[in-house]
Design a protein around this motif. Structure first.
Motif, short mmCIF file in Angstrom:
data_model
loop_
_atom_site.label_atom_id
_atom_site.label_comp_id
_atom_site.label_asym_id
_atom_site.label_seq_id
_atom_site.Cartn_x
_atom_site.Cartn_y
_atom_site.Cartn_z
N ALA A 35 0.85 -1.19 0.00
CA ALA A 35 0.00 0.00 0.00
C ALA A 35 0.88 1.24 0.00
O ALA A 35 2.06 1.18 0.33
CB ALA A 35 -0.90 0.00 1.23
N VAL A 36 0.27 2.33 -0.38
CA VAL A 36 0.98 3.59 -0.35
C VAL A 36 0.03 4.63 0.25
O VAL A 36 -1.17 4.62 -0.02
CB VAL A 36 1.46 4.01 -1.77
CG1 VAL A 36 0.31 4.23 -2.72
CG2 VAL A 36 2.36 5.23 -1.72
N ASP A 37 0.58 5.49 1.09
CA ASP A 37 -0.20 6.57 1.68
C ASP A 37 -0.17 7.76 0.72
O ASP A 37 0.90 8.20 0.31
CB ASP A 37 0.37 6.98 3.04
CG ASP A 37 0.24 5.88 4.07
OD1 ASP A 37 -0.75 5.12 3.99
OD2 ASP A 37 1.11 5.77 4.95
N VAL A 38 -1.35 8.24 0.37
CA VAL A 38 -1.48 9.34 -0.57
C VAL A 38 -2.19 10.49 0.12
O VAL A 38 -3.20 10.30 0.78
CB VAL A 38 -2.28 8.90 -1.82
CG1 VAL A 38 -2.53 10.08 -2.74
CG2 VAL A 38 -1.55 7.80 -2.55
N GLU A 39 -1.62 11.69 -0.05
CA GLU A 39 -2.25 12.89 0.49
C GLU A 39 -2.80 13.70 -0.67
O GLU A 39 -2.06 14.10 -1.58
CB GLU A 39 -1.24 13.72 1.27
CG GLU A 39 -1.83 14.98 1.85
CD GLU A 39 -0.80 15.80 2.61
OE1 GLU A 39 -0.54 16.94 2.18
OE2 GLU A 39 -0.26 15.30 3.61
N ALA A 53 -8.23 5.48 -9.46
CA ALA A 53 -7.31 5.86 -10.54
C ALA A 53 -5.86 5.81 -10.07
O ALA A 53 -4.98 5.31 -10.79
CB ALA A 53 -7.66 7.25 -11.06
N LEU A 54 -5.60 6.30 -8.87
CA LEU A 54 -4.24 6.27 -8.33
C LEU A 54 -3.79 4.84 -8.05
O LEU A 54 -2.63 4.50 -8.26
CB LEU A 54 -4.17 7.11 -7.05
CG LEU A 54 -4.20 8.61 -7.25
CD1 LEU A 54 -4.37 9.32 -5.92
CD2 LEU A 54 -2.93 9.08 -7.94
N SER A 55 -4.70 4.02 -7.57
CA SER A 55 -4.38 2.62 -7.30
C SER A 55 -3.95 1.93 -8.59
O SER A 55 -2.99 1.16 -8.60
CB SER A 55 -5.59 1.92 -6.69
OG SER A 55 -5.29 0.59 -6.38
N THR A 56 -4.65 2.20 -9.67
CA THR A 56 -4.29 1.63 -10.97
C THR A 56 -2.95 2.18 -11.44
O THR A 56 -2.09 1.41 -11.89
CB THR A 56 -5.39 1.96 -12.01
OG1 THR A 56 -6.63 1.45 -11.53
CG2 THR A 56 -5.07 1.33 -13.35
N ALA A 96 -0.17 0.86 -9.09
CA ALA A 96 -0.19 -0.59 -8.95
C ALA A 96 -0.06 -1.02 -7.48
O ALA A 96 0.66 -1.96 -7.15
CB ALA A 96 0.91 -1.24 -9.80
N ARG A 97 -0.73 -0.29 -6.62
CA ARG A 97 -0.73 -0.59 -5.19
C ARG A 97 -2.06 -0.17 -4.61
O ARG A 97 -2.78 0.63 -5.17
CB ARG A 97 0.36 0.20 -4.45
CG ARG A 97 1.74 -0.25 -4.74
CD ARG A 97 2.71 0.50 -3.89
NE ARG A 97 3.99 -0.16 -3.93
CZ ARG A 97 4.96 0.07 -3.10
NH1 ARG A 97 4.82 0.97 -2.17
NH2 ARG A 97 6.10 -0.57 -3.19
N LYS A 98 -2.33 -0.70 -3.42
CA LYS A 98 -3.49 -0.25 -2.67
C LYS A 98 -3.17 1.17 -2.19
O LYS A 98 -2.05 1.46 -1.79
CB LYS A 98 -3.73 -1.17 -1.47
CG LYS A 98 -4.89 -0.77 -0.62
CD LYS A 98 -5.01 -1.67 0.59
CE LYS A 98 -6.04 -1.10 1.54
NZ LYS A 98 -5.85 -1.56 2.89
N VAL A 99 -4.14 2.05 -2.24
CA VAL A 99 -3.93 3.44 -1.90
C VAL A 99 -4.70 3.79 -0.63
O VAL A 99 -5.90 3.54 -0.55
CB VAL A 99 -4.37 4.36 -3.07
CG1 VAL A 99 -4.29 5.81 -2.67
CG2 VAL A 99 -3.53 4.09 -4.29
N ASN A 100 -4.01 4.35 0.36
CA ASN A 100 -4.64 4.88 1.58
C ASN A 100 -4.70 6.39 1.42
O ASN A 100 -3.67 7.05 1.46
CB ASN A 100 -3.83 4.50 2.82
CG ASN A 100 -3.66 3.01 2.97
OD1 ASN A 100 -4.57 2.25 2.68
ND2 ASN A 100 -2.49 2.59 3.41
#
Length: 178
Positions: free
Chosen positions: A107-111, A129-132, A135-139
């Motif tokens: 996963a990646v933390d996104v602000e 869209a960011l997850s795609t 290529a990771r789960k987005v928090n």
């Protein structure tokens, strides 16, 4: 800073391995976050660094301050950390643990910084869209900054995507002035 990280790394890895074995990464993460926050408090820092208190007393102070938030394994972990005189490293231990947990979960933390608050549907669409893209789960964590005028700024680790009106106007101004 690098030295503190070096000292904290073995404790973070040990806590992570145990939490992974017992399938309680979220629980350990929450408890370590609580411990890190409590240990950062000025009065608590002085007490857990005091040479007049034994390691057991320092650990017990921290455990008592956290109350029922801590499970028995985490309490044992704190006692071990105290015996090695590393209680002041708890914030670094938590940060390293959290980084290991995030990597494990891929996963990646996104602000997301926006000019106005996003509704749930828009936020979910951006997260998808960011997850795609990543290529990771987005928090996703959102922040409202009314100085942006319009658009969004996306920060995911080292990646920064400035899709804000203010950012575009600044680029235009630089291009004109060049």
């Amino acid at each position: 800073m690098a030295e503190l990280t070096t000292l904290a790394r073995p404790y973070a890895k040990a806590a992570f391995q145990y939490a992974l074995e017992v399938k309680d990464l979220a629980g350990w993460g929450k408890q370590l976050a609580t411990l890190a926050a409590v240990s950062r408090y000025g009065v608590m820092q002085k007490k857990i660094a005091s040479p007049s208190l034994s390691a057991q007393q320092q650990a017990q102070l921290l455990i008592d301050a956290c109350g029922d938030e801590l499970t028995a394994p985490v309490r044992n972990f704190i006692v071990l950390v105290a015996q090695n005189k590393r209680l002041l490293l708890l914030p670094e231990i938590y940060q390293l643990f959290d980084a290991l947990k995030t990597a494990q979960e891929q996963a990646v933390d996104v602000e997301l910084t926006t000019a106005i608050a996003l509704d749930d549907a828009s936020q979910a669409k951006l997260a998808e869209a960011l997850s795609t893209k990543l290529a990771r789960k987005v928090n996703v964590q959102t922040v409202v900054d009314q100085q942006l005028l319009a658009g969004v700024i996306i920060k995911a680790g080292d990646l920064v995507i400035d899709g804000s009106m203010r950012g575009r106007l600044e680029k235009l101004a630089k291009a004109i002035n060049s």
